[in-house]
Design a protein around this motif. Structure first.
Motif, mmCIF file in Angstrom:
data_model
loop_
_atom_site.group_PDB
_atom_site.id
_atom_site.type_symbol
_atom_site.label_atom_id
_atom_site.label_comp_id
_atom_site.label_asym_id
_atom_site.label_seq_id
_atom_site.Cartn_x
_atom_site.Cartn_y
_atom_site.Cartn_z
ATOM 1 N N VAL A 104 -0.954 -15.493 37.178
ATOM 2 C CA VAL A 104 -2.088 -16.398 36.924
ATOM 3 C C VAL A 104 -2.483 -16.320 35.449
ATOM 4 N N LYS A 105 -2.508 -15.111 34.906
ATOM 5 C CA LYS A 105 -2.831 -14.937 33.478
ATOM 6 C C LYS A 105 -1.753 -15.540 32.594
ATOM 7 N N VAL A 106 -0.499 -15.352 32.990
ATOM 8 C CA VAL A 106 0.609 -15.912 32.210
ATOM 9 C C VAL A 106 0.497 -17.429 32.159
ATOM 10 N N ARG A 107 0.237 -18.032 33.294
ATOM 11 C CA ARG A 107 0.120 -19.499 33.325
ATOM 12 C C ARG A 107 -1.050 -19.982 32.475
ATOM 13 N N SER A 108 -2.114 -19.197 32.424
ATOM 14 C CA SER A 108 -3.262 -19.611 31.609
ATOM 15 C C SER A 108 -2.911 -19.616 30.118
ATOM 16 N N VAL A 109 -1.984 -18.752 29.713
ATOM 17 C CA VAL A 109 -1.528 -18.756 28.314
ATOM 18 C C VAL A 109 -0.953 -20.131 27.983
ATOM 19 N N PHE A 110 -0.121 -20.657 28.873
ATOM 20 C CA PHE A 110 0.525 -21.939 28.617
ATOM 21 C C PHE A 110 -0.440 -23.112 28.787
ATOM 22 N N THR A 111 -1.373 -22.990 29.712
ATOM 23 C CA THR A 111 -2.397 -24.021 29.869
ATOM 24 C C THR A 111 -3.260 -24.099 28.616
ATOM 25 N N ASN A 112 -3.647 -22.950 28.098
ATOM 26 C CA ASN A 112 -4.461 -22.917 26.884
ATOM 27 C C ASN A 112 -3.694 -23.450 25.677
ATOM 28 N N LEU A 113 -2.414 -23.133 25.597
ATOM 29 C CA LEU A 113 -1.595 -23.653 24.503
ATOM 30 C C LEU A 113 -1.500 -25.174 24.579
ATOM 31 N N GLU A 114 -1.314 -25.696 25.779
ATOM 32 C CA GLU A 114 -1.258 -27.153 25.959
ATOM 33 C C GLU A 114 -2.564 -27.802 25.489
ATOM 34 N N LYS A 115 -3.693 -27.185 25.847
ATOM 35 C CA LYS A 115 -4.991 -27.722 25.423
ATOM 36 C C LYS A 115 -5.123 -27.692 23.907
ATOM 37 N N ARG A 116 -4.733 -26.576 23.302
ATOM 38 C CA ARG A 116 -4.819 -26.461 21.834
ATOM 39 C C ARG A 116 -3.942 -27.494 21.151
ATOM 40 N N ALA A 117 -2.730 -27.679 21.679
ATOM 41 C CA ALA A 117 -1.789 -28.596 21.041
ATOM 42 C C ALA A 117 -2.196 -30.055 21.191
ATOM 43 N N THR A 118 -2.863 -30.381 22.286
ATOM 44 C CA THR A 118 -3.185 -31.788 22.541
ATOM 45 C C THR A 118 -4.616 -32.172 22.167
ATOM 46 N N THR A 119 -5.439 -31.210 21.821
ATOM 47 C CA THR A 119 -6.837 -31.504 21.476
ATOM 48 C C THR A 119 -6.984 -32.565 20.385
ATOM 49 N N PRO A 120 -6.190 -32.517 19.302
ATOM 50 C CA PRO A 120 -6.398 -33.525 18.255
ATOM 51 C C PRO A 120 -5.820 -34.902 18.586
ATOM 52 N N LEU A 121 -5.216 -35.044 19.757
ATOM 53 C CA LEU A 121 -4.548 -36.297 20.114
ATOM 54 C C LEU A 121 -5.310 -37.069 21.185
ATOM 55 N N THR A 122 -5.279 -38.383 21.058
ATOM 56 C CA THR A 122 -5.819 -39.221 22.129
ATOM 57 C C THR A 122 -4.822 -39.195 23.294
ATOM 58 N N LYS A 123 -5.238 -39.693 24.443
ATOM 59 C CA LYS A 123 -4.336 -39.762 25.594
ATOM 60 C C LYS A 123 -3.109 -40.619 25.264
ATOM 61 N N SER A 124 -3.320 -41.704 24.565
ATOM 62 C CA SER A 124 -2.221 -42.583 24.180
ATOM 63 C C SER A 124 -1.256 -41.853 23.233
ATOM 64 N N GLU A 125 -1.809 -41.146 22.269
ATOM 65 C CA GLU A 125 -0.962 -40.378 21.341
ATOM 66 C C GLU A 125 -0.182 -39.292 22.083
ATOM 67 N N GLN A 126 -0.821 -38.647 23.063
ATOM 68 C CA GLN A 126 -0.132 -37.627 23.855
ATOM 69 C C GLN A 126 1.053 -38.235 24.596
ATOM 70 N N ALA A 127 0.835 -39.392 25.202
ATOM 71 C CA ALA A 127 1.908 -40.060 25.947
ATOM 72 C C ALA A 127 3.051 -40.456 25.016
ATOM 73 N N THR A 128 2.716 -40.967 23.854
ATOM 74 C CA THR A 128 3.736 -41.366 22.873
ATOM 75 C C THR A 128 4.504 -40.150 22.379
ATOM 76 N N LEU A 129 3.784 -39.078 22.075
ATOM 77 C CA LEU A 129 4.440 -37.861 21.599
ATOM 78 C C LEU A 129 5.378 -37.304 22.662
ATOM 79 N N LEU A 130 4.915 -37.257 23.897
ATOM 80 C CA LEU A 130 5.747 -36.732 24.978
ATOM 81 C C LEU A 130 7.019 -37.574 25.141
#
Length: 146
Positions: A104-130
């Motif tokens: 559970v802790k390990v998964r939270s590391v990756f969840t938090n990283l995803e949040k940090r990486a996508t925070t400066p992006l809009t939903k549209s930008e996230q979809a385009t980047l992906l």
């Protein structure tokens, strides 16, 4: 690292990868794991009862290296290796309660990283980047026949 104007995409992919790896390693260190141990725990959680050979293939490691990873996890009471019924040679892998709590802790590391990486992006930008990253990955994954 600066590869010049002609290599900006490669340079930024490299820099993002370095930042990501550093973050993951630092966070996992706080829970007492390295990347291979965390990957092993995640695989066992997703595939309870899997064999050691399955894990070795998933990790891209030799059987002996995989056994060493498992010995550490077993010594920490995170996993157990059980002989498969009817087959005294193959061992199945299962998480123990402490391993289930740690994943559970390990998964939270990756969840938090995803949040940090996508925070400066809009939903549209996230979809385009992906979509763009998937295209790059598909191209780089092709056989190097050229």
């Amino acid at each position: 690292m600066n590869f010049g104007q002609d290599n900006q995409v490669v340079e930024y992919l490299f820099l993002v990868d370095q930042d990501e790896q550093h973050y993951i390693q630092e966070q996992l260190k706080q829970v007492g794991l390295n990347v291979m141990q965390a990957r092993a725990l995640n695989f066992i959680d997703q595939n309870p009862g899997a064999h050691q050979q399955d894990l070795a293939k998933q990790l891209g490691k030799q059987d002996a290296s995989t056994t060493n990873i498992l010995k550490v996890l077993e010594g920490r009471q995170l996993i157990t290796r059980r002989l498969q019924p009817g087959n005294g040679r193959q061992k199945q892998l299962f998480l123990l309660p402490d391993g289930q709590a740690l994943i559970v802790k390990v998964r939270s590391v990756f969840t938090n990283l995803e949040k940090r990486a996508t925070t400066p992006l809009t939903k549209s930008e996230q979809a385009t980047l992906l979509a763009t990253l998937k295209k790059i990955h598909a191209e780089l994954s092709k056989s190097n026949d050229d």
